[in-house]
Structure formats: structure tokens, C-alpha cells
Scaffold this motif. Structure first.
Motif, PDB file in Angstrom:
ATOM      1  N   LEU A 155       0.826  -1.211   0.000  1.00 31.97           N
ATOM      2  CA  LEU A 155       0.000   0.000   0.000  1.00 31.97           C
ATOM      3  C   LEU A 155       0.860   1.262   0.000  1.00 31.97           C
ATOM      4  CD1 LEU A 155      -2.862  -1.029   2.436  1.00 31.97           C
ATOM      5  CD2 LEU A 155      -3.013  -0.684  -0.027  1.00 31.97           C
ATOM      6  N   LEU A 156       1.944   1.233   0.755  1.00 29.16           N
ATOM      7  CA  LEU A 156       2.847   2.387   0.771  1.00 29.16           C
ATOM      8  C   LEU A 156       3.467   2.626  -0.600  1.00 29.16           C
ATOM      9  CD1 LEU A 156       4.653   2.034   4.207  1.00 29.16           C
ATOM     10  CD2 LEU A 156       3.076   3.830   3.494  1.00 29.16           C
ATOM     11  N   LEU A 157       3.803   1.560  -1.308  1.00 30.50           N
ATOM     12  CA  LEU A 157       4.366   1.720  -2.654  1.00 30.50           C
ATOM     13  C   LEU A 157       3.342   2.321  -3.614  1.00 30.50           C
ATOM     14  CD1 LEU A 157       6.406  -1.595  -2.927  1.00 30.50           C
ATOM     15  CD2 LEU A 157       7.318   0.732  -2.836  1.00 30.50           C
ATOM     16  N   VAL A 158       2.105   1.904  -3.499  1.00 28.88           N
ATOM     17  CA  VAL A 158       1.056   2.477  -4.359  1.00 28.88           C
ATOM     18  C   VAL A 158       0.864   3.951  -4.018  1.00 28.88           C
ATOM     19  CG1 VAL A 158      -1.407   2.400  -4.904  1.00 28.88           C
ATOM     20  CG2 VAL A 158      -0.103   0.276  -4.745  1.00 28.88           C
ATOM     21  N   VAL A 159       0.820   4.258  -2.731  1.00 26.71           N
ATOM     22  CA  VAL A 159       0.671   5.659  -2.309  1.00 26.71           C
ATOM     23  C   VAL A 159       1.873   6.478  -2.773  1.00 26.71           C
ATOM     24  CG1 VAL A 159       0.584   7.172  -0.281  1.00 26.71           C
ATOM     25  CG2 VAL A 159      -0.865   5.145  -0.394  1.00 26.71           C
ATOM     26  N   ALA A 160       3.060   5.907  -2.707  1.00 26.85           N
ATOM     27  CA  ALA A 160       4.259   6.615  -3.173  1.00 26.85           C
ATOM     28  C   ALA A 160       4.167   6.914  -4.662  1.00 26.85           C
ATOM     29  CB  ALA A 160       5.505   5.792  -2.864  1.00 26.85           C
ATOM     30  N   GLY A 161       3.615   5.976  -5.430  1.00 26.32           N
ATOM     31  CA  GLY A 161       3.443   6.230  -6.863  1.00 26.32           C
ATOM     32  C   GLY A 161       2.476   7.369  -7.121  1.00 26.32           C
ATOM     33  N   VAL A 162       1.400   7.425  -6.361  1.00 22.16           N
ATOM     34  CA  VAL A 162       0.427   8.515  -6.524  1.00 22.16           C
ATOM     35  C   VAL A 162       1.035   9.840  -6.075  1.00 22.16           C
ATOM     36  CG1 VAL A 162      -1.814   9.381  -5.743  1.00 22.16           C
ATOM     37  CG2 VAL A 162      -1.553   6.969  -6.321  1.00 22.16           C
ATOM     38  N   ILE A 163       1.763   9.826  -4.973  1.00 21.88           N
ATOM     39  CA  ILE A 163       2.427  11.051  -4.512  1.00 21.88           C
ATOM     40  C   ILE A 163       3.439  11.513  -5.558  1.00 21.88           C
ATOM     41  CG2 ILE A 163       4.033  11.963  -2.787  1.00 21.88           C
ATOM     42  CD1 ILE A 163       2.522  10.268  -0.712  1.00 21.88           C
ATOM     43  N   GLY A 164       4.163  10.563  -6.145  1.00 17.83           N
ATOM     44  CA  GLY A 164       5.108  10.909  -7.207  1.00 17.83           C
ATOM     45  C   GLY A 164       4.416  11.587  -8.376  1.00 17.83           C
ATOM     46  N   PHE A 165       3.182  11.171  -8.674  1.00 15.28           N
ATOM     47  CA  PHE A 165       2.415  11.806  -9.747  1.00 15.28           C
ATOM     48  C   PHE A 165       2.260  13.299  -9.475  1.00 15.28           C
ATOM     49  CE2 PHE A 165      -1.632  13.194 -11.551  1.00 15.28           C
ATOM     50  CZ  PHE A 165      -1.511  12.778 -12.865  1.00 15.28           C
ATOM     51  N   TYR A 166       1.955  13.647  -8.244  1.00 12.93           N
ATOM     52  CA  TYR A 166       1.744  15.054  -7.911  1.00 12.93           C
ATOM     53  C   TYR A 166       3.054  15.811  -7.724  1.00 12.93           C
ATOM     54  CZ  TYR A 166      -3.132  13.931  -7.553  1.00 12.93           C
ATOM     55  OH  TYR A 166      -4.404  13.521  -7.853  1.00 12.93           O
ATOM     56  N   LEU A 167       4.079  15.126  -7.241  1.00 13.76           N
ATOM     57  CA  LEU A 167       5.372  15.799  -7.087  1.00 13.76           C
ATOM     58  C   LEU A 167       6.012  16.104  -8.434  1.00 13.76           C
ATOM     59  CD1 LEU A 167       6.952  13.944  -4.037  1.00 13.76           C
ATOM     60  CD2 LEU A 167       5.957  16.235  -4.108  1.00 13.76           C
ATOM     61  N   LEU A 168       5.690  15.325  -9.430  1.00 19.20           N
ATOM     62  CA  LEU A 168       6.251  15.534 -10.765  1.00 19.20           C
ATOM     63  C   LEU A 168       5.319  16.382 -11.632  1.00 19.20           C
ATOM     64  CD1 LEU A 168       7.548  11.913 -11.433  1.00 19.20           C
ATOM     65  CD2 LEU A 168       8.902  13.916 -10.843  1.00 19.20           C
ATOM     66  N   SER A 169       4.591  17.295 -11.024  1.00 19.41           N
ATOM     67  CA  SER A 169       3.605  18.082 -11.761  1.00 19.41           C
ATOM     68  C   SER A 169       4.233  18.952 -12.851  1.00 19.41           C
ATOM     69  CB  SER A 169       2.801  18.952 -10.798  1.00 19.41           C
ATOM     70  OG  SER A 169       3.656  19.869 -10.147  1.00 19.41           O
ATOM     71  N   GLU A 170       5.506  19.272 -12.717  1.00 16.41           N
ATOM     72  CA  GLU A 170       6.186  20.087 -13.717  1.00 16.41           C
ATOM     73  C   GLU A 170       6.737  19.242 -14.872  1.00 16.41           C
ATOM     74  OE1 GLU A 170       6.234  23.417 -13.567  1.00 16.41           O
ATOM     75  OE2 GLU A 170       5.052  23.273 -11.720  1.00 16.41           O
ATOM     76  N   GLN A 171       6.739  17.940 -14.703  1.00 15.58           N
ATOM     77  CA  GLN A 171       7.311  17.037 -15.702  1.00 15.58           C
ATOM     78  C   GLN A 171       6.255  16.651 -16.746  1.00 15.58           C
ATOM     79  OE1 GLN A 171      10.581  16.397 -15.627  1.00 15.58           O
ATOM     80  NE2 GLN A 171      10.675  17.687 -13.807  1.00 15.58           N
ATOM     81  N   ALA A 172       6.694  15.924 -17.754  1.00 15.11           N
ATOM     82  CA  ALA A 172       5.785  15.456 -18.797  1.00 15.11           C
ATOM     83  C   ALA A 172       4.774  14.479 -18.205  1.00 15.11           C
ATOM     84  CB  ALA A 172       6.576  14.786 -19.916  1.00 15.11           C
ATOM     85  N   LEU A 173       3.613  14.436 -18.810  1.00 14.27           N
ATOM     86  CA  LEU A 173       2.543  13.567 -18.321  1.00 14.27           C
ATOM     87  C   LEU A 173       2.958  12.102 -18.349  1.00 14.27           C
ATOM     88  CD1 LEU A 173      -0.362  13.350 -17.329  1.00 14.27           C
ATOM     89  CD2 LEU A 173      -1.077  13.186 -19.712  1.00 14.27           C
ATOM     90  N   VAL A 174       3.789  11.736 -19.321  1.00 18.15           N
ATOM     91  CA  VAL A 174       4.238  10.349 -19.430  1.00 18.15           C
ATOM     92  C   VAL A 174       4.991   9.934 -18.168  1.00 18.15           C
ATOM     93  CG1 VAL A 174       5.713   8.789 -20.737  1.00 18.15           C
ATOM     94  CG2 VAL A 174       4.353  10.489 -21.942  1.00 18.15           C
TER      95      VAL A 174
END
Length: 115
Positions: free
Chosen positions: A11-30
């Protein structure tokens, strides 16, 4: 106890992936989507090696076996059933429309006198 830790880590790994989505908001969508996918895959791999994960895998195998036993309808049977449902739907629509118009006529024309 070890299985609970594995599930918590997954569960922590899944949450980390979602958090990474928001932390990389300046990066490409891919890259953002890959972050979520990496978290899901990593969480799935960790969960796979837990007892509940193995039970789920067994359930999936049994489901596939049972699905192969199902006798699926032929094209003709599917089209006939679809046609019957469509005809019934049209009949119900006409019935409800007639009921609505009849009640409208009774209420507005006969009872209230609005024309």
C-alpha cells in the motif's frame, strides 16, 4: 505478521506512486503516469508474495477455469435476446408515454380546466 507488513508495504508503494504523480507536476505527463504505474506494479509484486496475494492468485486461476466451463450464447441467440429486450423497451416507452399523456389530460383538462 509478516503478511501484514507486506500488505502495508504494498500500500505504501502504491501511495508513493500517486504522490510521485503530484510531485512531478512540472514534468511530462508520461513520467507522471509512469510514476503511478511503477507504484502499482511494485505494490502488486510485493502483495503477490503475501498469503492473501497467493489466495487471490488461486481465486483468479479458479475463476478462469470456471469461465471456460460456461456455455456462451451463439450470435443468433444473442441477437434474438437483444431484439426481445429492445421491443419490450419500446413497448414500455409507449405505455409510459400514453400513461403520462392520459394523466396530463385528466389533471389539466378535466380537473383543473387548464387548456
Amino acid at each position: 505478521m509478516a503478511d501484514k507488513l507486506k500488505i502495508a508495504l504494498a500500500l505504501l508503494l502504491v501511495v508513493a506512486g500517486v504522490i510521485g504523480f503530484y510531485l512531478l507536476s512540472e514534468q511530462a505527463l508520461v513520467l507522471r503516469v509512469l510514476s503511478v504505474l511503477a507504484g502499482l506494479i511494485a505494490g502488486g509484486v510485493v502483495a503477490w508474495f503475501s498469503a492473501p496475494g497467493q489466495q487471490f492468485a488461486g481465486f483468479i486461476r479458479e475463476t478462469i477455469v470456471e469461465t471456460k466451463k460456461v456455455v456462451w450464447p451463439s450470435r443468433k441467440e444473442t441477437l434474438q435476446t437483444t431484439g426481445i429486450v429492445f421491443v419490450f423497451m419500446v413497448c414500455m416507452a409507449v405505455f409510459l408515454w400514453l400513461t403520462d399523456k392520459s394523466l396530463e389530460w385528466v389533471l389539466y383538462d378535466l380537473i383543473l380546466g387548464w387548456k
